[in-house]
Write a protein that holds these residues in place. Sequence first.
Motif, PDB file in Angstrom:
ATOM      1  N   TYR A  75      45.229 -37.678  -4.929  1.00  0.00           N
ATOM      2  CA  TYR A  75      43.804 -37.458  -5.120  1.00  0.00           C
ATOM      3  C   TYR A  75      42.958 -38.327  -4.193  1.00  0.00           C
ATOM      4  O   TYR A  75      41.749 -38.450  -4.378  1.00  0.00           O
ATOM      5  N   SER A 106      39.398 -32.333  -3.142  1.00  0.00           N
ATOM      6  CA  SER A 106      40.094 -31.459  -4.078  1.00  0.00           C
ATOM      7  C   SER A 106      39.281 -31.293  -5.358  1.00  0.00           C
ATOM      8  O   SER A 106      38.480 -32.157  -5.729  1.00  0.00           O
ATOM      9  N   SER A 144      38.110 -34.024  -8.382  1.00  0.00           N
ATOM     10  CA  SER A 144      38.357 -35.340  -7.798  1.00  0.00           C
ATOM     11  C   SER A 144      37.124 -36.234  -7.760  1.00  0.00           C
ATOM     12  O   SER A 144      37.215 -37.418  -7.504  1.00  0.00           O
ATOM     13  N   HIS A 145      35.950 -35.659  -8.044  1.00  0.00           N
ATOM     14  CA  HIS A 145      34.724 -36.450  -7.947  1.00  0.00           C
ATOM     15  C   HIS A 145      33.736 -35.949  -8.987  1.00  0.00           C
ATOM     16  O   HIS A 145      33.097 -34.917  -8.810  1.00  0.00           O
ATOM     17  N   THR A 188      41.557 -32.646 -17.029  1.00  0.00           N
ATOM     18  CA  THR A 188      41.890 -32.033 -15.748  1.00  0.00           C
ATOM     19  C   THR A 188      43.223 -31.295 -15.783  1.00  0.00           C
ATOM     20  O   THR A 188      43.594 -30.642 -14.806  1.00  0.00           O
ATOM     21  N   HIS A 215      42.226 -42.390  -7.781  1.00  0.00           N
ATOM     22  CA  HIS A 215      43.054 -42.286  -6.581  1.00  0.00           C
ATOM     23  C   HIS A 215      44.524 -42.067  -6.913  1.00  0.00           C
ATOM     24  O   HIS A 215      45.401 -42.427  -6.124  1.00  0.00           O
ATOM     25  N   THR A 269      44.038 -27.877  -9.161  1.00  0.00           N
ATOM     26  CA  THR A 269      44.108 -29.333  -9.152  1.00  0.00           C
ATOM     27  C   THR A 269      45.348 -29.757  -8.374  1.00  0.00           C
ATOM     28  O   THR A 269      46.322 -29.005  -8.254  1.00  0.00           O
ATOM     29  N   ARG A 270      45.337 -30.948  -7.865  1.00  0.00           N
ATOM     30  CA  ARG A 270      46.468 -31.427  -7.086  1.00  0.00           C
ATOM     31  C   ARG A 270      47.645 -31.742  -8.014  1.00  0.00           C
ATOM     32  O   ARG A 270      47.493 -32.396  -9.046  1.00  0.00           O
ATOM     33  N   GLY A 306      34.402 -31.534  -5.062  1.00  0.00           N
ATOM     34  CA  GLY A 306      35.309 -32.178  -6.002  1.00  0.00           C
ATOM     35  C   GLY A 306      34.837 -32.142  -7.432  1.00  0.00           C
ATOM     36  O   GLY A 306      35.322 -32.892  -8.276  1.00  0.00           O
TER      37      GLY A 306
END
Length: 759
Positions: A69, A115, A118-119, A131, A172, A608-609, A622
């Motif tokens: 992330y 991504s 992410s934010h 998430t 992160h 999502t990652r 994000g």
Amino acid sequence: MILLGGVFSAASLAMRGIALGQGEAVRPVLSGRGQAWKIVEDRATPDGALTLHSSTGETIKLSRFLESYEAPAGVPYCGLSFPRLALAEADLLADTLLRGEDDPDEMAVRDAAPSVDSHFESEQVGRIVWTSFIGTPQADDVMPLTPAGNTRNWHVDRIAPELHAGAPLVAHRREGLLGGDLPIIVKQFQTGPGRYWEVMVFAETDTTEIHQVPSWQRVTLVSNGKVERVVYGTSYPPFGPFRPDPDESQFNAALLRCVFFWRKTQIGQMQIHLPRADWSDIATHGFVKELIVRRGGTGARYGVVDRDYAGPEYDGFQDIFTASLYANLVWGRFDQAKAILIDQFEHFVTPDGLVAMRGPEVGQTGLTLSLLALYARLSGDLAVLQRYQLKIGAMAQVLVALHDKALGLPDADPAHGLIAGWSESDACLFPDPSIWWKPYFSNSGLAARGLEDGAILWRALAPGETALSEDWLKRAKQLRARVNEALSSSIQHDQSPPYVPILPGVSESFRKSLLTHRYSEQQWAHRVYAELLQSGVLTPDLENQLINSMRAHGATVMGVVGNLAPPSAESRDMLGFISYGYALALLRQDRIREFILFLYAHRYHIHTRGSWTASEVAGLRGELALFCLPAQMTLPILLREALVHEDENGTTLHLARGVPRSWVWSESGIAVSDAPTRWGKISFTLRRRSDGSRLDMWVTAERALPDTIRLALRLPKSRIPRSVTGSLPPHALVLSGAALVIHPGDVRDSRIEIILKST
């Protein structure tokens, strides 16, 4: 049951040829599937595998595939300012990523924007922050997970206080799935060089609970390959001496049950091997997510957790049914497809052919008929369709009645012969839904496709009712011709490239309409465009003009259909569901570089990652997004079609049509097993020799191979096919540009060798 005896030891593993590497540890012995199992976990690297070894020699290796992330490397948005790309009519990100003649660069697409999820603010108004989620097919709900891995009952920061909400350490993180596709979520939070916390969370699969999701957690502190601390947890925190934390053996036994349970759900489906396992994993994980999301594994549900979209009033949404049925059918998951079909027609299709949903969608009604015909063609199961024959007939007659109304309009009316109705169910949420009772081109396009395919199905269901099926075929032909005629005459050639509208006879673009009107009749232009392209009824020339118009005039974002709204310097969103119709048209028109961009962008900016939760709509900054099941079905559908694609005329089978050049040229090759087609199950392998001198291909069929097979040869420019040999006679193997056309005749298998030359 947990076995207490030591069936395995490090020495006994070594005697069986299983050497323990640095950082690997032998865990307590467990039982499962009538065997004793030992878990060996590699801690030498954060990505080390967890491997199960049975007493009979079976080995199951579960990789840790994790994605980061971290913020994108380099300058975001391909160096463009966000307001510029947001306001531009043209899809500037797609234009940049498609420069040159090579395939788009996968990592450049990944890093083109932050991504999803992410934010965002740690306490976003109106929604709990989650998430990802875990669950089981048995349950009627799921358990959401926060970025740190908290369930609603068991919090990680009780063990590791630094993993609190909003901590940079959490933002992160690296995140993924154990085994690549299993719903066993792994999160890693680096605290220093070689030192990290790892959180593993999954749902108990051996349960009869339908209203709860029992969970298992493990929180581990690892430093330079050694475990410094580990805490195990279940659904709830310990309660004094009455509810202690579980031990390692209990956790591992639950993990073993989970692995066996989910692997069993994949038996019988199409299998794919790609040079990168994460691409096949993200597709198969889509079906895992579906079983978790659907109530009892089969009951329709659009989203999870939040009242929007997990409420039962959404369950009849037609896109849930069509996306899931399509994906399960083309992957050979016929039992699940049948269960989905039964659920839809028992609970949501009414005797009058409508759906128990606030606003039936005309296009999706046509798509439903087409997919029912696909179900019959691929599964061969007519019995379940005969059970709902009256409802199927009534559904087709809804389109017939709407068509009759359209034919009654004056010939001079631009809407003459085009079906009017809602294209989007949300039309019914507004004070005056009649604003959206319009002759959208997609209504007639998918109605034409549905009546044409439905007529073929009806001949099998009711062979004595030929008049009805002939009427549907006649109407399908009329609708197809009228859509092409009306669309062609509506194109605005004063723009470059020409602008293609969503309605006949309109002068405003969808962007201007959305800016001008509080309630715009073009509010869901994205749905109209995607569904019209999915129908496949346009001529190739018109289909290409439509694609060009969408990309140049504001309808796509990074090569994916946008969630179209009034232009704003603050946002430009991508559409996770519905949009696959656009991608299918790219494939059909051999716009393969754009198709590959769609695959990359959808994967990295809709999902999502690592844990791969798909978003209905995703922003480019994000933002926190909402999951929906149809979005999760997109990549399974498109990866199948990229590998094995039937043309709409049923004469040609396309293999490897939409795969990146790097996949074709990989030494590990591409393989597909048991892909269901109209010719039965098809399998093929494509692999290059290590010296790059040739490609080897094997293709086999359950019955007989189709009359024509077209293998796309997406090779590096330095390699050109020179000749071809194989088990078929020479006249049956024809090199045609960047493809090999095969006419196998009456055979069930063939081996082919394609000799290459360097330039």
